[in-house]
Design a protein around this motif. Structure first.
Motif, PDB file in Angstrom:
ATOM      1  N   MET A   1       0.523  -1.432   0.039  1.00  0.00           N
ATOM      2  CA  MET A   1      -0.184   0.045   0.202  1.00  0.00           C
ATOM      3  C   MET A   1       1.167   1.238  -0.173  1.00  0.00           C
ATOM      4  SD  MET A   1      -3.213   0.367   2.482  1.00  0.00           S
ATOM      5  CE  MET A   1      -4.329   1.126   2.299  1.00  0.00           C
ATOM      6  N   LYS A   2       0.646   1.545  -0.575  1.00  0.00           N
ATOM      7  CA  LYS A   2       1.661   3.251  -0.860  1.00  0.00           C
ATOM      8  C   LYS A   2       1.338   4.843  -0.436  1.00  0.00           C
ATOM      9  CE  LYS A   2       4.224   1.812  -5.144  1.00  0.00           C
ATOM     10  NZ  LYS A   2       4.270   2.019  -6.586  1.00  0.00           N
ATOM     11  N   ILE A   3       1.491   4.908   0.605  1.00  0.00           N
ATOM     12  CA  ILE A   3       0.612   6.315   1.101  1.00  0.00           C
ATOM     13  C   ILE A   3       1.753   7.517   1.360  1.00  0.00           C
ATOM     14  CG2 ILE A   3      -0.161   7.288   2.944  1.00  0.00           C
ATOM     15  CD1 ILE A   3      -0.096   4.199   4.239  1.00  0.00           C
ATOM     16  N   PRO A   4       0.896   8.546   0.574  1.00  0.00           N
ATOM     17  CA  PRO A   4       2.061  10.115  -0.001  1.00  0.00           C
ATOM     18  C   PRO A   4       2.353  10.166   1.641  1.00  0.00           C
ATOM     19  CG  PRO A   4      -0.088  10.008  -0.671  1.00  0.00           C
ATOM     20  CD  PRO A   4       0.159   8.769   0.356  1.00  0.00           C
ATOM     21  N   ASN A   6       2.934  13.102   4.510  1.00  0.00           N
ATOM     22  CA  ASN A   6       1.979  14.237   5.533  1.00  0.00           C
ATOM     23  C   ASN A   6       2.911  15.606   4.205  1.00  0.00           C
ATOM     24  OD1 ASN A   6       0.857  13.146   7.299  1.00  0.00           O
ATOM     25  ND2 ASN A   6       2.709  13.197   8.281  1.00  0.00           N
ATOM     26  N   PHE A   7       1.234  15.949   4.192  1.00  0.00           N
ATOM     27  CA  PHE A   7       2.075  17.289   3.383  1.00  0.00           C
ATOM     28  C   PHE A   7       0.145  17.846   4.195  1.00  0.00           C
ATOM     29  CE2 PHE A   7       0.128  14.829   0.477  1.00  0.00           C
ATOM     30  CZ  PHE A   7      -1.312  15.070  -0.123  1.00  0.00           C
ATOM     31  N   TYR A   9      -2.146  20.688   2.945  1.00  0.00           N
ATOM     32  CA  TYR A   9      -3.527  21.010   1.668  1.00  0.00           C
ATOM     33  C   TYR A   9      -4.121  22.302   1.852  1.00  0.00           C
ATOM     34  CZ  TYR A   9      -6.572  20.020  -1.680  1.00  0.00           C
ATOM     35  OH  TYR A   9      -7.682  20.281  -2.555  1.00  0.00           O
ATOM     36  N   ILE A  31      -1.008  21.313  -7.184  1.00  0.00           N
ATOM     37  CA  ILE A  31      -1.526  20.278  -8.566  1.00  0.00           C
ATOM     38  C   ILE A  31      -3.088  21.513  -8.629  1.00  0.00           C
ATOM     39  CG2 ILE A  31      -0.636  18.762  -7.177  1.00  0.00           C
ATOM     40  CD1 ILE A  31      -3.432  18.364  -5.755  1.00  0.00           C
ATOM     41  N   GLY A  34      -3.848  16.115 -10.735  1.00  0.00           N
ATOM     42  CA  GLY A  34      -3.033  16.057  -9.804  1.00  0.00           C
ATOM     43  C   GLY A  34      -2.967  14.363 -10.358  1.00  0.00           C
ATOM     44  N   THR A  35      -2.924  13.695 -11.451  1.00  0.00           N
ATOM     45  CA  THR A  35      -3.179  12.239 -11.394  1.00  0.00           C
ATOM     46  C   THR A  35      -1.296  12.577 -11.415  1.00  0.00           C
ATOM     47  OG1 THR A  35      -2.560  13.009 -13.401  1.00  0.00           O
ATOM     48  CG2 THR A  35      -4.708  11.750 -12.773  1.00  0.00           C
ATOM     49  N   VAL A  38       0.172  12.560  -7.501  1.00  0.00           N
ATOM     50  CA  VAL A  38       0.040  12.279  -6.642  1.00  0.00           C
ATOM     51  C   VAL A  38       0.502  10.425  -7.017  1.00  0.00           C
ATOM     52  CG1 VAL A  38      -2.462  10.617  -5.799  1.00  0.00           C
ATOM     53  CG2 VAL A  38      -2.280  12.994  -6.635  1.00  0.00           C
ATOM     54  N   LEU A  39       0.748  10.355  -8.055  1.00  0.00           N
ATOM     55  CA  LEU A  39       1.703   9.814  -7.914  1.00  0.00           C
ATOM     56  C   LEU A  39       2.621   9.856  -7.704  1.00  0.00           C
ATOM     57  CD1 LEU A  39       2.053   6.691  -9.771  1.00  0.00           C
ATOM     58  CD2 LEU A  39       2.117   7.314 -11.288  1.00  0.00           C
ATOM     59  N   LYS A  42       2.750   9.280  -3.752  1.00  0.00           N
ATOM     60  CA  LYS A  42       2.808   7.790  -3.819  1.00  0.00           C
ATOM     61  C   LYS A  42       3.674   6.963  -3.374  1.00  0.00           C
ATOM     62  CE  LYS A  42      -1.119   5.684  -4.738  1.00  0.00           C
ATOM     63  NZ  LYS A  42      -2.038   4.812  -5.610  1.00  0.00           N
TER      64      LYS A  42
ATOM     65  N   ARG B  19      -3.243  13.652   2.723  1.00  0.00           N
ATOM     66  CA  ARG B  19      -2.752  13.042   2.120  1.00  0.00           C
ATOM     67  C   ARG B  19      -3.986  11.364   2.261  1.00  0.00           C
ATOM     68  NH1 ARG B  19       1.849   9.855   5.715  1.00  0.00           N
ATOM     69  NH2 ARG B  19       1.126   9.360   7.799  1.00  0.00           N
ATOM     70  N   GLU B  40      -2.330   0.562  -7.897  1.00  0.00           N
ATOM     71  CA  GLU B  40      -1.218   1.940  -7.235  1.00  0.00           C
ATOM     72  C   GLU B  40      -0.603   2.325  -8.185  1.00  0.00           C
ATOM     73  OE1 GLU B  40      -1.340   1.476  -2.913  1.00  0.00           O
ATOM     74  OE2 GLU B  40      -0.524  -0.314  -3.513  1.00  0.00           O
ATOM     75  N   LEU B  60      -5.181   7.603  -8.052  1.00  0.00           N
ATOM     76  CA  LEU B  60      -4.679   8.878  -7.789  1.00  0.00           C
ATOM     77  C   LEU B  60      -4.995  10.352  -7.479  1.00  0.00           C
ATOM     78  CD1 LEU B  60      -3.534   7.914 -12.393  1.00  0.00           C
ATOM     79  CD2 LEU B  60      -2.437   7.981  -9.411  1.00  0.00           C
TER      80      LEU B  60
END
Lengths: 282, 152
Positions: A1-4, A6-7, A9, A31, A34-35, A38-39, A42, B19, B40, B60
């Motif tokens: 599981m890919k989680i960005p 912290n930031f 917004y 953004i 944001g496609t 966001v990738l 992540k 996030r 993902e 995304l």
């Protein structure tokens, strides 16, 4: 599981609000759709202090047609271009390139501004916009500047935009009676375009009146434009192709994981050859 | 950060981290597990949902980006009469095998039905390019969606 990571917004609703926030934050990520952003988040390729969402700024959501000039706001979604742009040849080339971006679910989120500003050599619009001599419309707190798209990129993933500046959109002149061609070559498993070629030519009674080609993609880095209007006869296809091949031969193309320099040059030859055939063959 | 999303006609209000991805909001906050997490990276399309009527890949997108938007997930496609036309056809014609990609194909198929004109095999092939099936192959899926669209 890919989680960005912290930031913060921050959603901005006006340009003034954007300029204020963007100048306060040391490492912002802008953004719209944001496609790609966001990738990258992540995969933790970027760790911004704050993500600034500009999708609600009304000035960036418009398309304006003034006599023979078109302004396309940075937030304009790629899938919408075919419906909102006028019916001229320059717009046709933009629509052709935008329609090849990802799939419909990507084009429904992806924006003109994102495609132009990311600076990824695989992006489509920069090559098409370079071929039609489009300009980047850059906003900053004390005014607006116009810059040819071909001068907008410093190197892959690096544009001339400074902190606190924003791409408001792109501007171009409508062109009528031109033929257009857009070609690219994709390496699926590397998710990258080796070569991209956009061509636009005006031909009247077998005479070339105007002819421009832009090439981009991973092989080239930032888009490069060639003006081939010095050729006047469509029967000179062979010579035109040779001239372009000579250009490609003199370019510095690297051997890397996307392929050898020789392979990339051959890809470019093929794409250029096909694009020239498409716009010049009667 | 407080956000409010409308998913399948129901409002969901929650305090989320910026996030958080939209797909995680749909699955973990709204509890709608039909939207899958696959690659993902935005390639497989198993997380596809309709956002204000347009297909998007919810892996995304940040949940905060969807603030105030209307989302339809695969659960929202079926009505009082059960599965919708695309879902029913995919099932009846055995177009899918393991079903992991079913949400994506159902969403994009429904979007094609509602939005595309003069649908043919090639058009469907292009439109479904963002959804990946790793077991059955695409021919039967494309034929099914094309036929349903032509019978509309």
């Amino acid at each position: 599981m890919k989680i960005p990571p912290n930031f913060k917004y921050i959603r901005t609703y006006t340009l003034d609000e954007y300029y204020e926030k963007a100048n306060q934050i040391s490492l912002p990520l802008i953004i719209s759709g944001g496609t790609v952003a966001v990738l990258m988040l992540k995969n933790r390729l970027i760790r911004p202090e704050a993500v600034i969402d500009i999708s609600q700024i009304p000035e960036l959501n418009i398309v304006k047609i003034n006599k023979d000039e078109v302004f396309v706001g940075a937030n304009t979604k790629l899938y919408k271009l075919k419906d909102v742009l006028p019916n001229d040849s320059a717009s046709e080339l933009i629509v052709k390139s935008a329609s090849t971006v990802g799939d419909i679910a990507i084009r429904s989120m992806g924006s003109v501004g994102g495609n132009v500003c990311l600076g990824d050599s695989s992006n489509d619009l920069p090559v098409a916009l370079t071929a039609i001599d489009a300009q980047a419309v850059i906003g900053k707190k004390d005014g607006i500047t116009y810059l040819p798209i071909k001068n907008f990129y410093i190197k892959p993933f690096k544009t001339v935009l400074n902190k606190g500046e924003i791409l408001l959109g792109v501007n171009y002149k409508m062109l009528n009676g031109y033929r257009t061609s857009y070609k690219k070559h994709f390496i699926n498993f590397l998710d990258h375009y080796v070569g991209i070629v956009a061509a636009i030519a005006k031909i009247e009674e077998n005479v070339i009146k105007d002819f421009k080609i832009a090439i981009g993609g991973e092989a080239v880095g930032k888009p490069v434009k060639f003006d081939l209007s010095e050729f006047s006869n469509v029967d000179e296809i062979k010579i035109i192709k040779e001239r372009m091949f000579d250009y490609v031969n003199t370019m510095h193309i690297e051997n890397n994981r996307f392929g050898t320099a020789n392979y990339k040059k051959k890809v470019l030859y093929t794409l250029i050859s096909r694009a020239i055939d498409e716009v010049l063959k009667l | 950060m407080k956000i409010k999303l409308n998913i399948n006609g129901t409002d969901y209000e929650s305090d989320v981290e910026p996030r958080m991805l939209l797909v995680d909001f749909i699955r973990d906050v709204a509890g709608l597990k039909g939207t899958h997490v696959g690659c993902e990276t935005g390639s497989c399309g198993s997380c596809m949902v309709l956002l204000d009527g347009m297909p998007v890949k919810s892996c995304l997108m940040l949940a905060v980006q969807a603030e105030g938007k209307k989302i339809i997930t695969v659960e929202g496609l079926s009505g009082k009469n059960g599965l919708n036309k695309v879902q029913k056809a995919l099932s009846e014609r055995k177009a899918l095998q393991c079903g992991f990609c079913a949400a994506g194909f159902s969403i994009i198929g429904t979007w094609i039905l509602d939005n595309e004109e003069n649908v043919d095999y090639q058009k469907v092939k292009e439109d479904i390019a963002g959804v990946v099936c790793r077991c059955s192959g695409y021919d039967q899926i494309i034929k099914t969606i094309t036929e349903v669209a032509k019978n509309e």
